[in-house]
Design a protein around this motif. Structure first.
Motif, PDB file in Angstrom:
ATOM      1  N   ALA A 113       0.836  -1.203   0.000  1.00  0.00           N
ATOM      2  CA  ALA A 113       0.000   0.000   0.000  1.00  0.00           C
ATOM      3  C   ALA A 113       0.870   1.251   0.000  1.00  0.00           C
ATOM      4  O   ALA A 113       0.586   2.219  -0.709  1.00  0.00           O
ATOM      5  N   ALA A 114       1.946   1.248   0.791  1.00  0.00           N
ATOM      6  CA  ALA A 114       2.854   2.402   0.833  1.00  0.00           C
ATOM      7  C   ALA A 114       3.499   2.629  -0.530  1.00  0.00           C
ATOM      8  O   ALA A 114       3.634   3.767  -0.980  1.00  0.00           O
ATOM      9  N   LYS A 115       3.875   1.550  -1.189  1.00  0.00           N
ATOM     10  CA  LYS A 115       4.468   1.659  -2.528  1.00  0.00           C
ATOM     11  C   LYS A 115       3.458   2.261  -3.510  1.00  0.00           C
ATOM     12  O   LYS A 115       3.791   3.150  -4.293  1.00  0.00           O
ATOM     13  N   ARG A 118       3.054   5.966  -2.711  1.00  0.00           N
ATOM     14  CA  ARG A 118       4.221   6.728  -3.174  1.00  0.00           C
ATOM     15  C   ARG A 118       4.168   6.969  -4.673  1.00  0.00           C
ATOM     16  O   ARG A 118       4.438   8.070  -5.153  1.00  0.00           O
ATOM     17  N   MET A 119       3.837   5.931  -5.429  1.00  0.00           N
ATOM     18  CA  MET A 119       3.752   6.071  -6.889  1.00  0.00           C
ATOM     19  C   MET A 119       2.667   7.074  -7.271  1.00  0.00           C
ATOM     20  O   MET A 119       2.872   7.918  -8.140  1.00  0.00           O
ATOM     21  N   ALA A 124       1.037  12.322  -9.257  1.00  0.00           N
ATOM     22  CA  ALA A 124       0.196  13.499  -9.051  1.00  0.00           C
ATOM     23  C   ALA A 124       1.048  14.759  -9.058  1.00  0.00           C
ATOM     24  O   ALA A 124       0.683  15.769  -9.675  1.00  0.00           O
ATOM     25  N   LYS A 125       2.194  14.714  -8.420  1.00  0.00           N
ATOM     26  CA  LYS A 125       3.113  15.860  -8.403  1.00  0.00           C
ATOM     27  C   LYS A 125       3.535  16.224  -9.821  1.00  0.00           C
ATOM     28  O   LYS A 125       3.528  17.392 -10.199  1.00  0.00           O
ATOM     29  N   ALA A 160      11.805   3.213 -11.427  1.00  0.00           N
ATOM     30  CA  ALA A 160      11.826   4.596 -10.915  1.00  0.00           C
ATOM     31  C   ALA A 160      10.615   4.925 -10.050  1.00  0.00           C
ATOM     32  O   ALA A 160      10.738   5.697  -9.109  1.00  0.00           O
ATOM     33  N   ASP A 161       9.469   4.385 -10.335  1.00  0.00           N
ATOM     34  CA  ASP A 161       8.269   4.700  -9.555  1.00  0.00           C
ATOM     35  C   ASP A 161       8.219   4.006  -8.216  1.00  0.00           C
ATOM     36  O   ASP A 161       7.415   4.347  -7.363  1.00  0.00           O
ATOM     37  N   GLU A 162       9.046   3.009  -8.014  1.00  0.00           N
ATOM     38  CA  GLU A 162       8.889   2.173  -6.846  1.00  0.00           C
ATOM     39  C   GLU A 162       9.294   2.828  -5.541  1.00  0.00           C
ATOM     40  O   GLU A 162       8.530   2.876  -4.601  1.00  0.00           O
TER      41      GLU A 162
END
Length: 166
Positions: A113-115, A118-119, A124-125, A160-162
């Motif tokens: 869930a945290a991963k 974060r992605m 979104a940013k 990179a997204d991890e």
């Protein structure tokens, strides 16, 4: 007596003994004062299951979370994710935070869930700041030659997204 009393002071072995006892007592007091139960505080299993994830977005808070609509990618996670927006410290934009509403059932599901959160925060940013999710692939000049450096870049891009920074 190993030490002598001179002008109201201990000298020699007596002073060293008193200093050693005082240091040991201070270490015990400090050790007890900072000791936590394993189920509380930062890094505890309970805290890890509900920890906030955050990014700083270079935008006004009203542009990040306006009209009651969650930012892109975080909205896709549904009602399981709680989102907060507030002005970043030092007038540096907006802090966008997200976490699970309910603690995950296990450490493994909390990590997944945290991963995912974060992605979603990173994407979104990027959408808020640049208008799109930035990608390295496909490379604009076609296929990259098979080189050791190219393999490292391909692997870093794939993951990179991890987590972490590149």
């Amino acid at each position: 007596m190993a030490g002598r009393l001179m002008a109201g002071r201990l000298t020699g072995a007596g002073a060293a003994g008193v200093a050693a006892v005082a240091t040991a007592a201070a270490a015990v007091v400090v050790g007890q004062r900072h000791r936590r139960r394993p189920d509380e505080g930062a890094g505890s299993p309970r805290e890890a299951l509900t920890r906030w994830q955050a990014v700083t977005v270079l935008a006004d808070p009203n542009d990040v979370y306006s009209g009651g609509h969650k930012p892109p990618f975080l909205a896709d996670l549904g009602e399981d994710v709680e989102v907060e927006v507030r002005a970043a410290a030092g007038d540096k934009g907006t802090e966008l935070r997200a976490r699970l509403r309910q603690p995950a059932s296990s450490k493994k599901s909390a990590d997944e869930a945290a991963k995912t959160i974060r992605m979603a925060l990173r994407r979104a940013k990027q959408v808020i700041e640049a208008g799109e999710v930035l990608r390295v692939d496909p490379t604009p000049h076609g296929e990259r030659k098979a080189t050791p450096t190219g393999a490292v870049v391909d692997r870093a891009t794939a993951h990179a997204d991890e987590e972490g920074l590149l």
